[in-house]
Design a protein around this motif. Structure first.
Motif, PDB file in Angstrom:
ATOM      1  N   ALA A  88      16.818  -4.881  25.228  1.00 20.32           N
ATOM      2  CA  ALA A  88      18.076  -5.602  25.021  1.00 20.32           C
ATOM      3  C   ALA A  88      17.810  -7.047  24.615  1.00 20.32           C
ATOM      4  O   ALA A  88      18.463  -7.586  23.713  1.00 20.32           O
ATOM      5  N   ALA A  89      16.838  -7.684  25.267  1.00 24.42           N
ATOM      6  CA  ALA A  89      16.505  -9.074  24.938  1.00 24.42           C
ATOM      7  C   ALA A  89      15.946  -9.186  23.524  1.00 24.42           C
ATOM      8  O   ALA A  89      16.323 -10.090  22.755  1.00 24.42           O
ATOM      9  N   LEU A  90      15.051  -8.280  23.150  1.00 26.20           N
ATOM     10  CA  LEU A  90      14.445  -8.335  21.815  1.00 26.20           C
ATOM     11  C   LEU A  90      15.469  -8.040  20.721  1.00 26.20           C
ATOM     12  O   LEU A  90      15.449  -8.667  19.649  1.00 26.20           O
ATOM     13  N   MET A  91      16.367  -7.105  20.974  1.00 30.99           N
ATOM     14  CA  MET A  91      17.396  -6.801  19.983  1.00 30.99           C
ATOM     15  C   MET A  91      18.321  -8.004  19.789  1.00 30.99           C
ATOM     16  O   MET A  91      18.729  -8.312  18.663  1.00 30.99           O
ATOM     17  N   VAL A 107      17.264  12.822  20.224  1.00 30.73           N
ATOM     18  CA  VAL A 107      17.531  11.798  21.243  1.00 30.73           C
ATOM     19  C   VAL A 107      18.912  11.974  21.864  1.00 30.73           C
ATOM     20  O   VAL A 107      19.138  11.531  22.999  1.00 30.73           O
ATOM     21  N   PHE A 108      19.820  12.624  21.169  1.00 27.62           N
ATOM     22  CA  PHE A 108      21.121  12.899  21.781  1.00 27.62           C
ATOM     23  C   PHE A 108      21.024  13.981  22.851  1.00 27.62           C
ATOM     24  O   PHE A 108      21.962  14.170  23.637  1.00 27.62           O
ATOM     25  N   GLY A 109      19.886  14.651  22.906  1.00 27.14           N
ATOM     26  CA  GLY A 109      19.653  15.587  23.995  1.00 27.14           C
ATOM     27  C   GLY A 109      19.151  14.911  25.254  1.00 27.14           C
ATOM     28  O   GLY A 109      19.022  15.558  26.304  1.00 27.14           O
ATOM     29  N   GLU A 110      18.858  13.607  25.169  1.00 34.19           N
ATOM     30  CA  GLU A 110      18.384  12.842  26.327  1.00 34.19           C
ATOM     31  C   GLU A 110      19.566  12.305  27.135  1.00 34.19           C
ATOM     32  O   GLU A 110      20.715  12.329  26.678  1.00 34.19           O
ATOM     33  N   THR A 111      19.274  11.790  28.328  1.00 35.45           N
ATOM     34  CA  THR A 111      20.291  11.125  29.142  1.00 35.45           C
ATOM     35  C   THR A 111      20.532   9.726  28.594  1.00 35.45           C
ATOM     36  O   THR A 111      19.585   8.973  28.358  1.00 35.45           O
ATOM     37  N   TRP A 112      21.792   9.380  28.389  1.00 35.94           N
ATOM     38  CA  TRP A 112      22.156   8.063  27.881  1.00 35.94           C
ATOM     39  C   TRP A 112      22.755   7.228  29.012  1.00 35.94           C
ATOM     40  O   TRP A 112      23.405   7.742  29.919  1.00 35.94           O
ATOM     41  N   HIS A 113      22.538   5.916  28.934  1.00 36.87           N
ATOM     42  CA  HIS A 113      23.054   4.980  29.930  1.00 36.87           C
ATOM     43  C   HIS A 113      23.851   3.885  29.211  1.00 36.87           C
ATOM     44  O   HIS A 113      23.350   3.288  28.257  1.00 36.87           O
ATOM     45  N   ASP A 114      25.056   3.642  29.699  1.00 37.47           N
ATOM     46  CA  ASP A 114      25.890   2.604  29.090  1.00 37.47           C
ATOM     47  C   ASP A 114      25.768   1.291  29.881  1.00 37.47           C
ATOM     48  O   ASP A 114      26.679   0.885  30.581  1.00 37.47           O
ATOM     49  N   PHE A 115      24.593   0.645  29.755  1.00 33.79           N
ATOM     50  CA  PHE A 115      24.410  -0.654  30.396  1.00 33.79           C
ATOM     51  C   PHE A 115      25.402  -1.663  29.809  1.00 33.79           C
ATOM     52  O   PHE A 115      25.900  -1.477  28.678  1.00 33.79           O
ATOM     53  N   CYS A 116      25.666  -2.708  30.546  1.00 32.53           N
ATOM     54  CA  CYS A 116      26.595  -3.744  30.100  1.00 32.53           C
ATOM     55  C   CYS A 116      25.878  -5.084  30.099  1.00 32.53           C
ATOM     56  O   CYS A 116      25.351  -5.511  31.131  1.00 32.53           O
ATOM     57  N   LEU A 117      25.834  -5.745  28.955  1.00 32.01           N
ATOM     58  CA  LEU A 117      25.160  -7.036  28.833  1.00 32.01           C
ATOM     59  C   LEU A 117      26.163  -8.185  28.939  1.00 32.01           C
ATOM     60  O   LEU A 117      27.266  -8.119  28.405  1.00 32.01           O
ATOM     61  N   SER A 118      25.735  -9.220  29.625  1.00 30.57           N
ATOM     62  CA  SER A 118      26.485 -10.475  29.676  1.00 30.57           C
ATOM     63  C   SER A 118      25.477 -11.613  29.593  1.00 30.57           C
ATOM     64  O   SER A 118      24.257 -11.378  29.661  1.00 30.57           O
ATOM     65  N   PHE A 119      25.964 -12.836  29.461  1.00 30.66           N
ATOM     66  CA  PHE A 119      25.073 -13.945  29.141  1.00 30.66           C
ATOM     67  C   PHE A 119      25.428 -15.167  29.982  1.00 30.66           C
ATOM     68  O   PHE A 119      26.588 -15.400  30.318  1.00 30.66           O
ATOM     69  N   ASP A 120      24.378 -15.955  30.292  1.00 27.93           N
ATOM     70  CA  ASP A 120      24.591 -17.127  31.136  1.00 27.93           C
ATOM     71  C   ASP A 120      23.511 -18.152  30.825  1.00 27.93           C
ATOM     72  O   ASP A 120      22.616 -17.912  30.004  1.00 27.93           O
ATOM     73  N   LYS A 143      31.528 -12.193  25.484  1.00 28.93           N
ATOM     74  CA  LYS A 143      31.475 -12.354  26.932  1.00 28.93           C
ATOM     75  C   LYS A 143      30.657 -11.232  27.558  1.00 28.93           C
ATOM     76  O   LYS A 143      29.876 -11.467  28.491  1.00 28.93           O
ATOM     77  N   GLU A 144      30.820 -10.035  27.051  1.00 26.69           N
ATOM     78  CA  GLU A 144      30.026  -8.896  27.480  1.00 26.69           C
ATOM     79  C   GLU A 144      30.016  -7.852  26.377  1.00 26.69           C
ATOM     80  O   GLU A 144      30.871  -7.861  25.489  1.00 26.69           O
ATOM     81  N   MET A 145      29.034  -6.962  26.438  1.00 26.50           N
ATOM     82  CA  MET A 145      28.920  -5.916  25.428  1.00 26.50           C
ATOM     83  C   MET A 145      28.196  -4.723  26.029  1.00 26.50           C
ATOM     84  O   MET A 145      27.317  -4.873  26.885  1.00 26.50           O
ATOM     85  N   ILE A 146      28.588  -3.534  25.604  1.00 25.96           N
ATOM     86  CA  ILE A 146      27.933  -2.315  26.073  1.00 25.96           C
ATOM     87  C   ILE A 146      26.604  -2.151  25.331  1.00 25.96           C
ATOM     88  O   ILE A 146      26.515  -2.350  24.119  1.00 25.96           O
ATOM     89  N   PHE A 147      25.574  -1.797  26.072  1.00 24.96           N
ATOM     90  CA  PHE A 147      24.246  -1.578  25.506  1.00 24.96           C
ATOM     91  C   PHE A 147      23.820  -0.145  25.801  1.00 24.96           C
ATOM     92  O   PHE A 147      23.360   0.160  26.892  1.00 24.96           O
ATOM     93  N   PRO A 148      23.995   0.776  24.835  1.00 21.39           N
ATOM     94  CA  PRO A 148      23.592   2.169  25.061  1.00 21.39           C
ATOM     95  C   PRO A 148      22.067   2.277  25.067  1.00 21.39           C
ATOM     96  O   PRO A 148      21.382   1.716  24.208  1.00 21.39           O
ATOM     97  N   TYR A 149      21.547   3.029  26.010  1.00 21.68           N
ATOM     98  CA  TYR A 149      20.097   3.195  26.109  1.00 21.68           C
ATOM     99  C   TYR A 149      19.761   4.628  26.480  1.00 21.68           C
ATOM    100  O   TYR A 149      20.366   5.210  27.383  1.00 21.68           O
ATOM    101  N   PHE A 150      18.790   5.198  25.761  1.00 20.51           N
ATOM    102  CA  PHE A 150      18.187   6.468  26.136  1.00 20.51           C
ATOM    103  C   PHE A 150      16.698   6.209  26.292  1.00 20.51           C
ATOM    104  O   PHE A 150      16.141   5.294  25.686  1.00 20.51           O
ATOM    105  N   ALA A 151      16.037   6.994  27.126  1.00 21.92           N
ATOM    106  CA  ALA A 151      14.634   6.766  27.418  1.00 21.92           C
ATOM    107  C   ALA A 151      13.807   6.717  26.136  1.00 21.92           C
ATOM    108  O   ALA A 151      13.908   7.593  25.274  1.00 21.92           O
TER     109      ALA A 151
END
Length: 332
Positions: free
Chosen positions: A242-245, A100-113, A15-23
């Motif tokens: 996220a789409a390509l993964m 890369v762990f020294g970068e800012t990370w973002h916990d985006f949330c993916l959902s689908f429709d 239903k949803e999933m966390i997508f961690p992203y760093f620049a």
């Protein structure tokens, strides 16, 4: 895709999933997806993926690898959220992951429709059928940004439910629409878009015209500035990654297309203002998509208007093939 196709794929997804992203996470992921198990750095630099080697996510790896790059080390960086502390890494991979762990990370949330209806001309789907929508919700820190500058209920000012957004849970920062043929293992990225960032900018412009000395303008300017600082440069890359993964890692897709600006507008029957050109030029180029006149197998016929409008040698799409391990890159 038919609506039934989309529903079948949806049954395989959470239903949803966390997508961690760093620049720049995409650089490590694209290189790992398209390189052999081992390759000389000099040989990689001569390929379309050579430009990735100088990007931030890969600099530490390249500096420590001794001229020979291993795909497992690149994968460790691309999936740093899964590898750090869970598996034993060699010195090269450790250097890359720590960087890369020294970068800012973002916990985006993916959902689908699902999106698309044959009866609706405005759906802007190439095949006038259904698309799978990947919705990317804001990271968790966005709630604090909204709470600091906006009144409760302000969410409605930045959303339009006529687009494929999620109306509950985290607000939708961006989305991608995908047309997929699982049997042929190919897909077309129909669209990458954000409403929220654009609407925030429009809200600031409207307040400057109508209430230039108001507290509401001051608060909205601070909020919009925070949005741009945090997400303005990364949202499109995070969304496409996220789409390509999902396509490659989750659904086994081996070849992906994106629209070129003019052909895409014609194929999707977009009237009026076209989407930002950079989303269909610099974005796919940054992911090492190649311009091509080859089209997805499921697009058997192209409109005559398209072939007559464009020069004979003009590219129709962008194309990316995964797992290009056919000897064109010198292996070790």
């Amino acid at each position: 895709m038919t609506p039934q196709d989309v529903k079948l794929i949806g049954q395989r997804l959470p239903k949803e999933m966390i997508f961690p992203y760093f620049a720049d996470r995409e650089s490590a992921w694209v290189l790992a997806a398209c390189m052999p198990e081992t390759a000389r750095v000099g040989a990689l630099r001569k390929t379309p993926f050579g430009k990735l080697l100088d990007r931030p996510a890969l600099r530490a790896l390249v500096a420590r690898c001794g001229g020979v790059l291993h795909r497992d080390d690149v994968l460790a960086v691309a999936y740093a959220d899964q590898t750090m502390g869970r598996v034993t890494l060699g010195p090269v991979a450790t250097a890359g992951v720590e960087a890369v762990f020294g970068e800012t990370w973002h916990d985006f949330c993916l959902s689908f429709d699902i999106w698309g209806d044959r009866r609706r001309w405005y759906d802007q789907t190439t095949r006038q059928n259904a698309n799978l929508v990947v919705q990317m919700g804001f990271p968790s820190d966005h709630a604090a940004l909204m709470g600091r500058y906006l009144q409760e209920g302000a969410r409605k000012d930045f959303e339009w439910d006529g687009h494929p957004i999620r109306t509950s849970g985290r607000p939708t920062l961006a989305w991608a629409r995908l047309d997929i043929d699982l049997e042929a293992r190919e897909a077309l990225v129909e669209e990458v878009q954000t409403d929220w960032l654009r609407n925030a900018g429009d809200e600031v412009a409207a307040l400057r015209d109508n209430a230039p000395r108001s507290r509401a303008l001051a608060q909205m300017e601070r909020y919009e500035s925070g949005l741009v600082d945090r997400y303005g440069k990364i949202w499109s890359r995070a969304m496409l990654l996220a789409a390509l993964m999902l396509l490659r890692d989750g659904l086994g897709v081996e070849r992906v297309w994106m629209h070129q600006p003019t052909p895409g507008k014609l194929l999707k029957r977009i009237h009026g203002v076209a989407p930002p050109r950079s989303l269909y030029t610099s974005l796919p180029r940054s992911f090492c998509f190649a311009p091509t006149r080859v089209r997805p197998g499921f697009l058997r016929h192209l409109p005559k208007k398209l072939t007559k409008t464009l020069p004979k040698d003009a590219p129709l799409f962008w194309q990316m093939d995964f797992d290009q391990r056919d000897g064109r890159i010198d292996t070790v």
